[in-house]
Design a protein around this motif. Structure first.
Motif, mmCIF file in Angstrom:
data_model
loop_
_atom_site.group_PDB
_atom_site.id
_atom_site.type_symbol
_atom_site.label_atom_id
_atom_site.label_comp_id
_atom_site.label_asym_id
_atom_site.label_seq_id
_atom_site.Cartn_x
_atom_site.Cartn_y
_atom_site.Cartn_z
ATOM 1 N N THR B 129 -13.449 -8.851 -5.039
ATOM 2 C CA THR B 129 -13.175 -10.092 -4.321
ATOM 3 C C THR B 129 -14.475 -10.772 -3.881
ATOM 4 O OG1 THR B 129 -12.820 -8.761 -2.334
ATOM 5 C CG2 THR B 129 -10.867 -9.467 -3.520
ATOM 6 N N ASN B 133 -16.308 -14.643 -5.246
ATOM 7 C CA ASN B 133 -16.756 -15.734 -4.382
ATOM 8 C C ASN B 133 -18.264 -15.988 -4.484
ATOM 9 O OD1 ASN B 133 -14.474 -16.675 -2.522
ATOM 10 N ND2 ASN B 133 -14.277 -14.444 -2.503
ATOM 11 N N GLN C 223 -1.819 -2.735 -2.148
ATOM 12 C CA GLN C 223 -3.163 -2.745 -1.576
ATOM 13 C C GLN C 223 -3.137 -3.167 -0.119
ATOM 14 O OE1 GLN C 223 -5.803 -4.859 -4.103
ATOM 15 N NE2 GLN C 223 -5.768 -3.245 -5.640
ATOM 16 N N PHE C 226 -2.227 -0.252 1.875
ATOM 17 C CA PHE C 226 -3.359 0.636 2.149
ATOM 18 C C PHE C 226 -4.144 0.127 3.354
ATOM 19 C CE2 PHE C 226 -3.629 2.016 -2.519
ATOM 20 C CZ PHE C 226 -2.931 3.163 -2.245
ATOM 21 N N THR C 261 -10.301 -17.737 -0.555
ATOM 22 C CA THR C 261 -10.694 -16.633 -1.424
ATOM 23 C C THR C 261 -11.556 -15.605 -0.703
ATOM 24 O OG1 THR C 261 -12.521 -17.998 -2.160
ATOM 25 C CG2 THR C 261 -10.564 -17.952 -3.557
ATOM 26 N N TRP C 262 -12.089 -15.964 0.457
ATOM 27 C CA TRP C 262 -12.892 -14.986 1.203
ATOM 28 C C TRP C 262 -12.028 -14.035 2.014
ATOM 29 C CZ3 TRP C 262 -17.807 -13.516 0.753
ATOM 30 C CH2 TRP C 262 -18.686 -14.361 0.057
ATOM 31 N N PRO C 264 -9.488 -11.942 1.271
ATOM 32 C CA PRO C 264 -9.411 -10.546 0.810
ATOM 33 C C PRO C 264 -10.723 -9.789 0.941
ATOM 34 C CG PRO C 264 -9.064 -12.088 -1.013
ATOM 35 C CD PRO C 264 -9.052 -12.889 0.242
ATOM 36 N N VAL C 265 -11.848 -10.486 0.816
ATOM 37 C CA VAL C 265 -13.140 -9.805 0.990
ATOM 38 C C VAL C 265 -13.193 -9.202 2.392
ATOM 39 C CG1 VAL C 265 -15.647 -10.011 0.868
ATOM 40 C CG2 VAL C 265 -14.207 -11.481 -0.560
ATOM 41 N N PHE C 268 -10.815 -6.165 2.732
ATOM 42 C CA PHE C 268 -11.246 -4.899 2.126
ATOM 43 C C PHE C 268 -12.474 -4.324 2.826
ATOM 44 C CE2 PHE C 268 -8.620 -6.347 -1.488
ATOM 45 C CZ PHE C 268 -7.792 -5.253 -1.542
ATOM 46 N N VAL C 269 -13.345 -5.202 3.299
ATOM 47 C CA VAL C 269 -14.493 -4.686 4.046
ATOM 48 C C VAL C 269 -14.003 -4.018 5.330
ATOM 49 C CG1 VAL C 269 -16.563 -5.341 5.321
ATOM 50 C CG2 VAL C 269 -16.155 -6.282 3.041
ATOM 51 N N PHE C 271 -11.159 -2.611 5.724
ATOM 52 C CA PHE C 271 -10.550 -1.365 5.261
ATOM 53 C C PHE C 271 -11.603 -0.258 5.142
ATOM 54 C CE2 PHE C 271 -9.599 1.156 1.376
ATOM 55 C CZ PHE C 271 -8.398 1.741 1.747
ATOM 56 N N ILE C 272 -12.716 -0.586 4.473
ATOM 57 C CA ILE C 272 -13.775 0.406 4.274
ATOM 58 C C ILE C 272 -14.368 0.832 5.614
ATOM 59 C CG2 ILE C 272 -16.058 0.802 3.257
ATOM 60 C CD1 ILE C 272 -15.282 -1.268 1.110
ATOM 61 N N LEU C 275 -12.063 3.042 7.640
ATOM 62 C CA LEU C 275 -11.993 4.396 7.068
ATOM 63 C C LEU C 275 -13.234 5.199 7.416
ATOM 64 C CD1 LEU C 275 -10.587 4.424 3.432
ATOM 65 C CD2 LEU C 275 -9.822 5.759 5.372
#
Lengths: 250, 324, 288
Positions: B129, B133, C223, C226, C261-262, C264-265, C268-269, C271-272, C275
């Protein structure tokens, strides 16, 4: 005599549980210290604190003159400390020889594979492992796994060896063999602390005994003195006749 | 492991298999055969490199394709925007992948088991993702090479062969490296970590550094291969570069052949890609390719979890010398 | 941006977040009870979408009634999957269960693609809009959120007030001890996997009432599950609902301040980072 290990007022907590309180003792080079106490007294916790698995909240631990509180287990290994585990931890899918080689490779002498292979061959005989070198470690029986665990720890050529119940679960004749091996190790100048429940063995082998109960040191001294110590009899043996029997056995 | 100078049948057999796959299309200069071998060789590099982390060290990554994708992007960027020569682009792709593994390693390799597997999925998706971008890499449209770039290699047709010879070299190198790692002190450390990480620490293995090194070692070749693949392809897009399915297919190949062995990933990659090729071209299975692959995977997991090579090694001890 | 618009975005986000929450609840329940990361979750969500869609468009049965059928099918189907595959690898290294569930995913997606192709589908179902002051909401989404809350309540009643539910919690807590107490752990594990699957199917069915989709759409929600799972703490169903609300709110509000579009970035960041810093989840109680 120089102290190889100086444990000074060490305390370790897990949440609300005080696992070790104010533990102090010194260990002279070349001696065998027996560590005894009822189940849950904190013996293995003390091992884990000495070799860096746990970091104590209080106190200091000097190993070979250096404060090692906060050191990782691998740093302790590199400084010359080896140990065995109460429940053996063989590298199951590696061969017996590879298991011992791993001990030699990554311990404080940092051998290359070639030298480690030679040490492994030597250790197999010394520790009395009756298995083929290329047999998988997972296929050994308990007694052989215990010997393998010991051989792996020794292959590092440690200065201090921590033995956690290496006799538990062995038959009397296996115990005699193992005791001989332990005395042989000491002859090579290795200092040993051993946790043991087999009283006869520990009385015979140890130069000193240290008794833990509820995470505290309740007695320390010559084996004969210690087993007559009232607190020990009370806390650990529970029954005065037991002490007499022990002395007779010893 | 015994004698350094002794004959290593396991290594020679592995190299011979890869060399045979590599040389197969060369005498006839057959482009169709070349494409088949190309796919298999890429799979061999991916599976062999992931095996260092998964088979030797015991860390299951679902993000192996990240290194391939990032390497591909960095290489394509240099080729397109700076007209860098291909060898430089390949090295840069490998270096970028290795650097990413180095930066990530200490942080994510703290996590064990399923948590590590999960975070690698996260890393893959975050990367995909993010690159979608990232303007310098063409955001969601990616990078398309101008056709003139191929001129330096004697035109597109010749360039395809250059790419092919390079991948043959990389595959051979990868297998050699895999063998050397497995039979080195470093490899012994990795396998000790795989068997029992806590015991490994007690034995003196500096686990954070050792694991990170394994991660970096497993990342570099995928980064280089990514450059080759997308150079040949002519363009790179986020969806192609960071496809989670590629990571998982690579895991499947290792499982198929046998993890922790040198030969396993090679045979697994060959078997999986040939089967896939057959299914894709077969009129009956064309639409059910994924289904058949899924059933196959399920059968392996349920019935022969050690993989083909692992199973043979367990059954026939004498094969251990040959199937390294 | 006017306050009404912000509020609408937030409400939209929260309503969809609740539905994410129920998808995540299925994933996290399975993890909590049997330590399996179910990579077939997305495929089940897709099948749930198709279930409601096909029953509605072919037989004209009301989508919410169809949802009931889909839920029941999901429960039985999940138990079947458990007995055929998961039960065999439940005690194997975690890689086995990951790959087994992924294989199931491949089979479903492969079959689904062959049968349904990847053309987008739309149920074409609407309940009109509801206006509350400056906020306008789609009726289908409002109902979806209500259904989710109902199902969550039901799940809680089941887990805390019924005998099999208590067994599920006992097995999650300590399977060996539960077995010693005479709890039939094999059946309980199958039931838990069935419920997890059912929740995924319900989530898919609800989504099909207001979004268009194809066979691959479930993957996106897997996803998100998650991400929500680690937000709320893997293994914690209430956490999943809260995690879903947080994710929904982020998806509602973030596009107001950055390109879509940013988003999901960021997810996921997040998410990481969670964790790495707190693997037990932001809202999770016990640490790993």
């Amino acid at each position: 005599m120089t102290h190889i290990l100086e444990v000074d007022r060490v305390g370790k907590r897990f949440g609300g549980l005080q696992a070790l309180t104010n533990i102090t003792f010194n260990l002279e080079e070349g001696e065998i210290l027996g560590l005894i106490g009822p189940n849950g007294a904190g013996k293995t916790t003390l091992f884990n604190t000495i070799n860096g698995v746990y970091s104590p909240e209080e106190g200091t631990i000097l190993f070979r003159g250096k404060n090692v509180v906060g050191h990782k287990p691998y740093e302790m290994a590199k400084m010359g400390m080896s140990r065995t585990h109460q429940i053996v931890r063989p590298l199951k899918d590696l061969t017996v020889r590879e298991n011992i080689m791993a001990g030699a490779c990554f311990g404080h002498e940092n051998h290359n594979l070639l030298a480690a292979g030679r040490i492994a061959d030597e250790m197999m005989g010394f520790a009395g492992i009756k298995a083929k070198p290329d047999q998988l470690a997972g296929s050994l029986n308990v007694a052989q796994k215990k010997r393998l665990e010991m051989a792996r720890a020794l292959a590092a050529h440690p200065k201090l060896l921590l033995l956690d119940e290496v006799l538990a679960g062995l038959t009397p004749s296996e115990i005699d063999g193992m005791i001989k091996t332990i005395l042989d190790i000491r002859k090579q100048g290795v200092t040993i602390i051993m946790i043991e429940h087999v009283m006869k063995a520990i009385m015979n082998v140890s130069d000193h005994l240290l008794v833990l109960d509820y995470g505290q040191k309740i007695a320390e001294g010559q084996p004969e003195e210690v087993v007559h110590n009232e607190r020990v009899v009370e806390a650990y043996l529970g029954d005065p006749n037991m002490a007499r029997r022990l002395m007779e056995e010893a | 492991m015994n004698k350094i100078a002794s004959f290593h049948p396991g290594l020679w057999l592995a190299l011979a298999v890869v060399a045979a796959i590599g040389i197969w299309p060369i005498p006839a200069q057959d482009a169709a055969l070349r494409e088949v071998s190309f796919t298999v060789l890429i799979a061999i590099v991916m599976a062999t490199s992931l095996n260092v982390l998964m088979g030797y060290t015991g860390y299951v990554s679902f993000g192996h394709v990240v290194f391939y994708g990032l390497g591909g992007y960095v290489g394509m960027y240099l080729l397109n925007d700076y007209h860098a020569p291909l060898p430089l682009a390949i090295l840069a792709g490998g270096a970028a992948a290795g650097l990413l593994a180095f930066l990530l390693g200490k942080a994510i390799l703290k996590l064990r088991g399923a948590y590590f597997a999960l975070v690698t999925i996260g890393v893959n998706e975050a990367m995909r993702t993010f690159i979608s971008n990232f303007e310098p890499f063409g955001a969601s449209t990616g990078i398309a090479l101008q056709f003139s770039v191929y001129g330096a290699y004697g035109g597109a047709k010749q360039a395809l062969w250059v790419v092919y010879y390079t991948i043959v070299g990389l595959a051979l190198f990868g297998v050699l490296a895999s063998y050397l790692i497995r039979h080195s002190k470093f490899g012994l450390g990795l396998m000790t970590i795989r068997e029992d990480e806590d015991a490994a620490e007690v034995m003196g293995i500096v686990t954070p550094n050792t694991k990170t090194l394994a991660f970096v070692a497993s990342a570099i070749l995928p980064g280089m291969v990514g450059v080759l693949f997308f150079f040949k392809n002519g363009n790179v897009e986020p969806g192609d570069a960071f496809r989670l399915g590629v990571s998982i297919e690579t895991l499947v190949m290792i499982m198929l052949g046998g993890q922790g062995t040198v030969m396993g990933p090679i045979l697994g990659a060959l078997g999986y890609q040939r089967l896939r090729g057959f299914l894709l071209t077969s009129p009956i299975f064309k639409n059910a390719q994924l289904v058949v692959a899924g059933i196959l995977l399920l059968l392996i997991v349920l019935f022969i979890p050690a993989g083909a090579v692992g199973w043979l090694r367990q059954r026939f001890a004498w094969l251990r010398k040959v199937l390294a | 941006m006017n306050p009404g618009g912000i509020l609408t975005s937030l409400m939209d986000g929260l309503l969809i977040g609740v539905v994410y929450g129920i998808a995540a609840m299925g994933l996290t329940l399975i993890w909590g009870v049997m330590r399996v990361i179910n990579l077939a979750h997305g495929a089940i969500i897709s099948l749930g979408m198709f279930g409601v869609y096909l029953i509605f468009t072919n037989f004209g049965i009301h989508p919410y009634l169809a949802l009931l059928l889909v839920a029941l099918a999901g429960l039985l189907f999940g138990m079947l999957i458990y007995y055929i595959t998961i039960a065999r690898v439940i005690n194997a290294p975690y890689l086995s269960t990951l790959l087994a569930t992924f294989a199931i995913n491949m089979i479903f997606i492969g079959l689904g693609t062959a049968v349904f192709t990847t053309t987008p589908r739309d149920a074409g179902f609407s309940l009109g809009n509801v206006s509350l002051g400056p906020v306008t909401l789609q009726g289908t989404r409002l109902v979806a959120a209500l259904v989710t809350l109902l199902v969550t309540g039901g799940l809680y009643f089941f887990l805390y007030r019924t005998r099999p539910g208590k067994f599920v919690r006992a097995v999650a807590n300590n399977r060996a001890a539960a077995e010693l107490m005479g709890i039939p752990s094999a059946r309980i594990l199958a039931l838990s996997f069935g419920i997890g699957t059912m929740l995924a199917a319900i989530a898919g069915g609800l989504i099909a009432t207001f979004f268009s989709f194809n066979i691959l759409s479930g993957d996106i929600y897997q996803q998100k599950s998650f991400i929500i799972g680690v937000l709320g703490g893997l293994g914690n169903p209430v956490g999943a609902l809260l995690g879903g609300l947080i994710l929904g709110a982020l998806e509602g509000l973030l596009p107001l301040v950055m390109p879509n579009t940013w988003v999901p970035v960021i997810e996921f960041v997040l998410f990481i980072v969670i964790l790495l810093v707190r693997p037990s989840g932001l809202l999770g109680g016990k640490s790993e």
